[in-house]
Scaffold this active site. Structure first.
Site, PDB file in Angstrom:
ATOM      1  N   ASP A 106      -1.564   5.097   8.017  1.00 27.99           N
ATOM      2  CA  ASP A 106      -1.906   4.459   7.006  1.00 27.99           C
ATOM      3  C   ASP A 106      -0.078   3.378   6.161  1.00 27.99           C
ATOM      4  OD1 ASP A 106      -3.481   4.363   4.103  1.00 27.99           O
ATOM      5  OD2 ASP A 106      -1.724   5.515   3.192  1.00 27.99           O
ATOM      6  N   SER A 107      -0.574   2.855   5.241  1.00 27.45           N
ATOM      7  CA  SER A 107       0.447   2.560   4.943  1.00 27.45           C
ATOM      8  C   SER A 107       1.624   3.149   4.008  1.00 27.45           C
ATOM      9  CB  SER A 107      -0.264   1.491   3.504  1.00 27.45           C
ATOM     10  OG  SER A 107      -0.921   2.233   2.419  1.00 27.45           O
ATOM     11  N   CYS A 139      -6.858   3.211   6.427  1.00 30.30           N
ATOM     12  CA  CYS A 139      -5.807   2.966   5.652  1.00 30.30           C
ATOM     13  C   CYS A 139      -7.339   1.603   4.983  1.00 30.30           C
ATOM     14  CB  CYS A 139      -4.868   2.508   5.514  1.00 30.30           C
ATOM     15  SG  CYS A 139      -4.335   0.137   5.192  1.00 30.30           S
ATOM     16  N   GLU A 156       1.801   6.983  -5.139  1.00 29.43           N
ATOM     17  CA  GLU A 156       3.188   7.542  -4.294  1.00 29.43           C
ATOM     18  C   GLU A 156       4.010   8.124  -5.244  1.00 29.43           C
ATOM     19  OE1 GLU A 156       3.982   5.813  -1.779  1.00 29.43           O
ATOM     20  OE2 GLU A 156       1.865   5.294  -0.334  1.00 29.43           O
ATOM     21  N   CYS A 189      -9.755   3.392  -1.943  1.00 31.40           N
ATOM     22  CA  CYS A 189      -8.267   3.558  -0.674  1.00 31.40           C
ATOM     23  C   CYS A 189      -7.788   4.877  -1.414  1.00 31.40           C
ATOM     24  CB  CYS A 189      -7.465   2.639  -1.903  1.00 31.40           C
ATOM     25  SG  CYS A 189      -6.248   2.901  -1.151  1.00 31.40           S
ATOM     26  N   HIS A 231      -5.071   6.174  -1.178  1.00 31.28           N
ATOM     27  CA  HIS A 231      -5.234   6.598  -2.232  1.00 31.28           C
ATOM     28  C   HIS A 231      -5.706   7.794  -3.689  1.00 31.28           C
ATOM     29  CE1 HIS A 231      -1.571   4.692  -0.321  1.00 31.28           C
ATOM     30  NE2 HIS A 231      -0.466   4.858  -0.787  1.00 31.28           N
TER      31      HIS A 231
END
Length: 282
Positions: free
Chosen positions: A21-22, A84, A163, A195, A197
């Protein structure tokens, strides 16, 4: 020969699954893999030096994905999960043609469930700018149900808020309310958190959208699909004798300590070691 083939198959079954993932968002996918197929080994890479992906070009995302997959191949992974949405939208199909490994992304599993779930045919999708602009969720949703109406909304600030660990914060509540107000008025009955996240903001999204809107978590659906894929490819690991610290490996491209703290707040066990690598070397 039969004995040799059996040994090779056995080794392949015991090989890890590569997940990338990013940043930290893909940990929601890793968490579901740990819960649903706990005997599987996992090598996770979070591209924390180059997050977020959602504002970058398709060519850049493909370049990043190639580098990460080359790194994961050095770990002799047996399958790859593109955890992702942006990379799934922009890079998955191209990379799939280049390597001889089973691969799945997070878009198709979530889209299928949403298409099967909606009652009124109005499905919302929230994601990064790249994911929404790619219209990949719309494509997969309409493949499953041509009558579905898809309403997309980019929520670019959600990734940095997650994040930074601002999961329950007045700033996050205010931004979420602004992003979701139009979706709330659009009479959707199903919302894809497009997403990895975003499931970490589930309680905030639920509070704004209300109980009548079904929230689809592609991370969960991806783990379910991964289990099916491993069984279909006959590479499911039947052994279950490793301790968690041996079964799971975590790598990042930057800020290992920050990643470790975040991971330990959401995963089912505490990570002791995070290794930082220079992904540009791959």
């Amino acid at each position: 020969m039969a004995k040799k083939e059996m040994d090779m198959d056995g080794y392949r079954c015991n090989a890890p699954i590569g997940v990338f993932d990013s940043g930290v968002g893909g940990l929601t996918v890793a968490r579901e893999i740990m819960r649903q197929i706990p005997q599987e080994r996992v090598v996770y890479f979070g591209d924390t030096a180059r997050v977020p992906y959602g504002s970058k070009s398709k060519d850049t995302i493909i370049k990043y994905a190639r580098q990460i997959i080359r790194f994961l191949q050095t770990k002799e992974v047996k399958a790859i999960v593109v955890a992702c949405n942006t990379a799934s939208a922009y890079a998955l199909e191209e990379i799939r043609q280049e390597i001889d490994l089973p691969m799945i992304g997070v878009v198709k599993p979530g889209a299928k469930v949403a298409a099967d779930t909606t009652k009124n045919g109005n499905v919302g999708v929230i994601g990064t700018e790249a994911t929404i602009n790619s219209q990949i969720y719309s494509k997969f949703l309409k493949n499953h149900n041509p009558k579905v109406k898809v309403i997309g909304k980019a929520c670019p600030l959600f990734v940095p808020l997650v994040e930074e660990g601002l999961l329950k914060d007045p700033v996050t509540d205010e931004i979420a309310a602004r992003y979701l107000k139009d979706l709330k008025r659009s009479e959707i009955d199903t919302l894809i958190m497009g997403c990895t996240h975003y499931p970490l903001l589930r309680s905030t999204i639920r509070k704004i959208m209300g109980e009548d809107v079904t929230l689809v978590n592609p991370a969960y659906e991806t783990a379910v699909e991964l289990k099916r894929m491993l069984e279909k490819e006959n590479i499911k690991n039947e052994e279950d004798d490793n301790q968690p610290e041996e079964r799971y490996q975590f790598y990042v491209s930057d800020t290992a300590d920050k990643f470790k703290n975040f991971a330990n707040s959401i995963l089912p066990y505490d990570i002791e070691t995070i290794k930082q690598i220079n992904i540009e070397e791959y």
